[in-house]
Every structure is written in structure tokens, then in C-alpha cells.
Write an enzyme that holds these catalytic residues in place. Sequence first.
Site, mmCIF file in Angstrom:
data_model
loop_
_atom_site.group_PDB
_atom_site.id
_atom_site.type_symbol
_atom_site.label_atom_id
_atom_site.label_comp_id
_atom_site.label_asym_id
_atom_site.label_seq_id
_atom_site.Cartn_x
_atom_site.Cartn_y
_atom_site.Cartn_z
ATOM 1 N N HIS A 162 0.829 -1.221 0.000
ATOM 2 C CA HIS A 162 0.000 0.000 0.000
ATOM 3 C C HIS A 162 0.864 1.272 0.000
ATOM 4 O O HIS A 162 0.412 2.315 0.464
ATOM 5 C CB HIS A 162 -0.943 0.035 1.210
ATOM 6 N N SER A 283 15.292 21.661 -16.007
ATOM 7 C CA SER A 283 14.136 22.522 -16.276
ATOM 8 C C SER A 283 14.648 23.846 -16.819
ATOM 9 O O SER A 283 15.708 24.326 -16.417
ATOM 10 C CB SER A 283 13.373 22.746 -14.964
ATOM 11 N N LYS A 289 16.383 21.728 -10.793
ATOM 12 C CA LYS A 289 15.704 20.493 -11.193
ATOM 13 C C LYS A 289 16.595 19.511 -11.941
ATOM 14 O O LYS A 289 17.381 19.889 -12.791
ATOM 15 C CB LYS A 289 14.492 20.808 -12.092
ATOM 16 N N GLU A 296 10.162 8.335 -16.812
ATOM 17 C CA GLU A 296 8.837 8.934 -17.048
ATOM 18 C C GLU A 296 8.334 8.640 -18.456
ATOM 19 O O GLU A 296 7.166 8.325 -18.671
ATOM 20 C CB GLU A 296 8.899 10.457 -16.859
#
Length: 451
Positions: A162, A283, A289, A296
Site C-alpha cells: 500500500h 528545467s 531540477k 517517465e
Amino acid sequence: MSNNKDQNKLWGGRFTEATDAFVQRFTASVDFDRRLFQQDIDGSAAHAKMLAKAGILTADEVSQILDGLESIRQDIIDDNFEWSVALEDVHMNIEAALTSRIGDVGKKLHTGRSRNDQVATDIRLYVRGEIDLIAQLITKLQSALLGVAEREASTIMPGFTHLQTAQPVSFGHHMMAWYEMLDRDYDRLLDCRKRVNLSPLGAAALAGTTYPIDRNFTAEQLGFDAPTKNSLDSVSDRDFAIELASFASILMMHLSRCSEELVLWTSAQFNFIDLPDRFCTGSSIMPQKKNPDVPELVRGKTGRVHGHLVSLLTLMKSQPLAYNKDNQEDKEPLFDLIDTVKDCLFAYSEMMPAVSCNKDEMYAAAKQGYATATDLADYLVKKGMAFRDAHEVVGKSVAFGIQQKRDLADLSLAELQNFSGLITEDVFEVLTLEGSIGCLLYTSPSPRDRG
Ligand code: ARG
């Protein structure tokens, strides 16, 4: 709609007007099926040799055809071949080029054959070749994972259920879970190969042919295990491509799960691992970043592969026997899913060995969340308590720990003994992360014969 008069169709005999220019573009597949040129030429060469063996063409005719086909192959490889949309598809482009190069003998190649068995053969050959490449990429990724698992066999991290801390595990153990997923994907892929590797040649348009052809010969020439059995089925079904898409969808589902974990683990909130800079991007606005783009994108590309499976299923659904032009639509999803799977496997196999573990952070995370509570319950069971009672006792100890903001291993013996008199000094051996990991069953991968 306008007419295109400048045409040289191989099937023009019964037509009294030229194909509409729009229809010509709409029905053509050469822009994408030219990818099959190697398989198309291999299939034609095998068919031509068979025609000679069966006495349908002379040895001289076949040798001209074979030479012509090889010169076309070379020109296509050298990007020196003019593809024509008016000639519709890869098959008719190559056949027309053959006749223009060797003259009328070229017109005999299509004896006892149809584009319907021809295209089915081409796709099967193509899919077979790609299956073998994908199988190698899976193996490469698995050895990468095995390397990481061995390197990180004693790197402790929290295991989750979970997405809540459950029990401590090792990073190596976690990597081997990914390895096992891929092992099943590999088996599914090779199982699919058995049904791909059959030769439809000889089915012709749908009903076979009147010539004394030798289907075993062409099957053997092309490395197929055997000819297919029913001619109508041979030219129509693309279930083998759907099987590959199913395999690919399951594989991508697995890679999307791995990707999700990598994305989570690289976030500042987890900070379990670092991905090498060369697999990340920055970024344009936020200087700090470093984004995990590769995982992804793999996660994102899962969607298109799942979409291709649905396209192929829907394409085949309700098609009456035998060949229908609908089937021309099988190629773009098939090609794209193959390209996508290969890129994703390649990316992962290069990236995974370069993943570095932030061992201290993982260790600290495993210490939070009472990950050894189950070990304490098992300890009490071994001392004679029933598991349900042990569960209750440990639950109370955890509640006490939460209230004190202390881990179970940080409670004193006297404090622990308040919950059960069965607890003695040796309890601390099971409350540590190392003690907990020590009792995990570590299974090494079973050796696999990949011939
Ligand atoms: N381009 C076609 C395809 O991809 C080849 C077979 C066409 N056969 C026909 N009878 N129109 O399926």
C-alpha cells in the site's frame, strides 16, 4: 476528385479509368510497408527457387530473377531506389522494378502467389526477426538487474505494501522482483514465436493454387518450422501480431511499474537512489531540477503500446474470411510497438547499472515506520504465543512507540516486557533491520537454458 492518368498498375487490366488521385494515396501503404523490403525479397527469392524446383520456371529464368532481386535489395539499402505511391505497396514496387530491370521474365515471379500470402509471409518474417532482437534486449536488461542485485544484496530499504512501510527488504531483493517479471515476459515472447514461425506461402489469394508448388520447400528456405495448414486462415488472421502486442503490453506494464518506482525513489521526498545525469534533463526555469525523464517516458510510452494492442484487436474483430484490406492497417501499430519496446528495453539496460543507492537514506527510511513489527510478532510465536495474540501485543508496543516517537529497537527491555513477559534480551536481535533481513529467504535466479 481528379484522376491520375500517369499510372503503371500491375493489376490494371480490367480497369477502364485511372485510380482517383485521392484513392491512390488513401489505399497506398508503401510509405510504411517499405520497411519490409528485406523480408519481401527473401520471400520472393524462396518462391522463385521453389518455382524452378517444381519445373514451373527454368533455371535460367530463376537465376535472372534472383540476380534482379539482389540488385534491387542493394539499391534500397544504398537509398538508391525510387519508391512509387502509384505502385501502392512494397510488393508491387519491388515486382515492377524487377520487370523493368530484367524484362518479361520478371512478370513470371508472381506465378502461384498472391500479395495476400506474400504480405502474410513478410510480416511473419519481420516479426520473427524482431522477436529475436527483443529477446536479446530482455536478456541484456536481466543481466543488468542481476548485476545491481548482486552489488546491492545487503543494501537495506523499506519494503512497501500500500506504499506504506511494511518490512525491511534489500535493494537486491527488490531488483530480483523486476528480474522475475522480465523472465515471464521472455517466456511469453518465445511462446508467441512458435505460432509466428509458420509459412503462409502457397495459400495464394485464399484458396491455394493450381500449380504443383512445394510449400515445405519455401517454408524450409525461409527458416519457418512448417507451412500453415489452412489457406483461408493463413492469409487473413493476424493473431500472431496481436500476441506480440499482448506480450509487449504486459512487458510495458512491468516497465511502467519499474519506472514509477524509479521516479518516486529519485524524488527529494524518498531520495533512495540517484540516476546518472546523462539519463536526466533539467528545467528551463527551475535551476535546481534534475528530472527522471527516461523512466517517465517509458511509463508514458506504455500507453501507446496498450493502444496498439487495442487497435490490432479491433482491426481483426469481426473480419469475415479471408483477406480484407483492413489488414493493411496492421503495420503501423505493429511497427511502432516493436520500436517502442526495443527503445525502452535498451534505455533500461543502459540506465540500471548506473543507478546508485543512497544507502543511508534507505536505511533511515527502513528504520521509520516500525518495519520490524512482524519480526517481533514471529519472535513471540516462537516463544509459545498464538500469532493473533502476538499481533495484538506488538500492535500495543507499536502504539507506545508512536506515542513516544521511538522505534521498537529503541525501547528498553523493561519497556518491552510491559507488553509480554516472554520478551527477553535476545529480542534486540530480531528488532534490528539486519536481524530482520537475515531471516528473509533469498532466492537466486534459476539458470535458464536459452539455447
Ligand atoms: N498492402 C497490402 C497489405 O498490406 C498487401 C496485400 C494486398 N492484397 C490485395 N489483394 N489488395 O495488406
